[in-house]
Write a protein that holds these residues in place. Structure first.
Motif, short mmCIF file in Angstrom:
data_model
loop_
_atom_site.label_atom_id
_atom_site.label_comp_id
_atom_site.label_asym_id
_atom_site.label_seq_id
_atom_site.Cartn_x
_atom_site.Cartn_y
_atom_site.Cartn_z
N LEU A 9 0.84 -1.19 0.00
CA LEU A 9 0.00 0.00 0.00
C LEU A 9 0.87 1.24 0.00
O LEU A 9 1.73 1.41 0.87
CB LEU A 9 -0.91 0.00 1.23
N GLY A 10 0.65 2.13 -0.97
CA GLY A 10 1.40 3.38 -1.05
C GLY A 10 0.85 4.43 -0.10
O GLY A 10 -0.13 4.20 0.63
N ASP A 11 1.47 5.59 -0.11
CA ASP A 11 1.00 6.70 0.72
C ASP A 11 -0.41 7.09 0.31
O ASP A 11 -0.75 7.13 -0.88
CB ASP A 11 1.92 7.91 0.57
N VAL A 12 -1.24 7.39 1.31
CA VAL A 12 -2.61 7.79 1.06
C VAL A 12 -2.65 9.30 0.81
O VAL A 12 -2.07 10.08 1.57
CB VAL A 12 -3.51 7.43 2.26
N ILE A 13 -3.35 9.69 -0.25
CA ILE A 13 -3.53 11.11 -0.55
C ILE A 13 -4.98 11.50 -0.29
O ILE A 13 -5.89 10.68 -0.46
CB ILE A 13 -3.15 11.42 -2.01
N PRO A 14 -5.24 12.72 0.16
CA PRO A 14 -6.62 13.14 0.41
C PRO A 14 -7.48 13.03 -0.84
O PRO A 14 -7.02 13.31 -1.97
CB PRO A 14 -6.47 14.60 0.85
N ALA A 15 -8.72 12.65 -0.66
CA ALA A 15 -9.63 12.45 -1.80
C ALA A 15 -9.79 13.72 -2.63
O ALA A 15 -10.01 13.64 -3.85
CB ALA A 15 -10.99 11.98 -1.28
N VAL A 16 -9.67 14.89 -2.01
CA VAL A 16 -9.86 16.15 -2.74
C VAL A 16 -8.77 16.37 -3.79
O VAL A 16 -8.93 17.20 -4.68
CB VAL A 16 -9.90 17.35 -1.77
N LYS A 17 -7.68 15.63 -3.70
CA LYS A 17 -6.61 15.78 -4.69
C LYS A 17 -6.89 15.03 -5.98
O LYS A 17 -6.17 15.19 -6.97
CB LYS A 17 -5.27 15.31 -4.10
#
Length: 219
Positions: free
Chosen positions: A129-137
């Protein structure tokens, strides 16, 4: 137990249930000579299968044919049950690149005997699992590129617009069966191009233009 780090979520949020969707891209269905499903095909992975960027997939001695399956992963940010599809994306806090690692020979034997896939999908290290980015991105989770390369050779490269069941439909469907909780992950399915891994391989997987990435090895 692995934790998630994402703005807007508690610092101590742990990874919860890992819901995985099989056969969600038509060409992948065809490459494995399966039938296109009429509804999402759901299976689970244990949280012990999660590894992060910089770690290694460990090939189990029980299998001689372990495959990579690159996927976009959706991270649930708030609890929900029977979520309407029109509101489903509001329950997603972030997205990440992920890999559904599969012991294909064990899975094939299970399918032939009408047995579940848990062993084929659930070995330790089988859910990078990679880094999680905010959904707004992500302007549109249904129009984002996925790519996976092994030893600098691209093996999988496709777009989430090709999903049979889009993310909002997956959240809705899962919530009619399970109560979704913060920290739950949805591995949304893999496109075509899955292939075997060997000890010593180096893998790079990306979501979009480096929004989330994985650099891992195979042992």
């Amino acid at each position: 137990m692995s934790k998630l780090s994402l703005p807007g979520l508690p610092d101590d949020l742990h990874i919860g249930n890992i819901y995985c969707i099989g056969r969600n891209y038509v060409e992948h269905v065809h490459e494995l000579k399966n039938e296109v499903p009429g509804q999402p095909l759901v299976f689970l992975k244990p949280s012990s299968s999660i590894i992060k960027d910089g770690q290694a997939i460990i090939l189990p001695p029980q299998s001689n044919n372990v495959h990579h399956e690159v996927e976009m992963v959706a991270v649930i940010g708030k609890s929900g049950k029977n979520i309407p599809q029109k509101n489903a994306l509001k329950y997603i806090a972030g997205y990440a690149i992920g890999i559904d690692v599969t012991a294909r020979d064990i899975q094939q034997k299970a399918k032939e005997n009408s047995h579940p896939w848990s062993v084929a999908k659930g070995f330790d290290t089988f859910a990078p699992l990679g880094d999680v980015i905010p959904a707004v991105k992500l302007d549109d989770p249904q129009n984002i590129e996925l790519q996976l390369a092994v030893n600098n050779k691209v093996r999988q490269s496709d777009n989430t617009k090709l999903m049979i069941f889009p993310v909002a439909e997956l959240v809705h469907y899962l919530s009619t069966i399970f109560t979704l909780q913060p920290g739950d992950l949805i591995f949304t399915g893999t496109p075509k191009g899955v292939s075997p891994l060997q000890s010593g391989d180096n893998i790079k997987a990306t979501l979009g233009d480096g929004l989330s990435q994985l650099n891992i090895t195979v042992q």
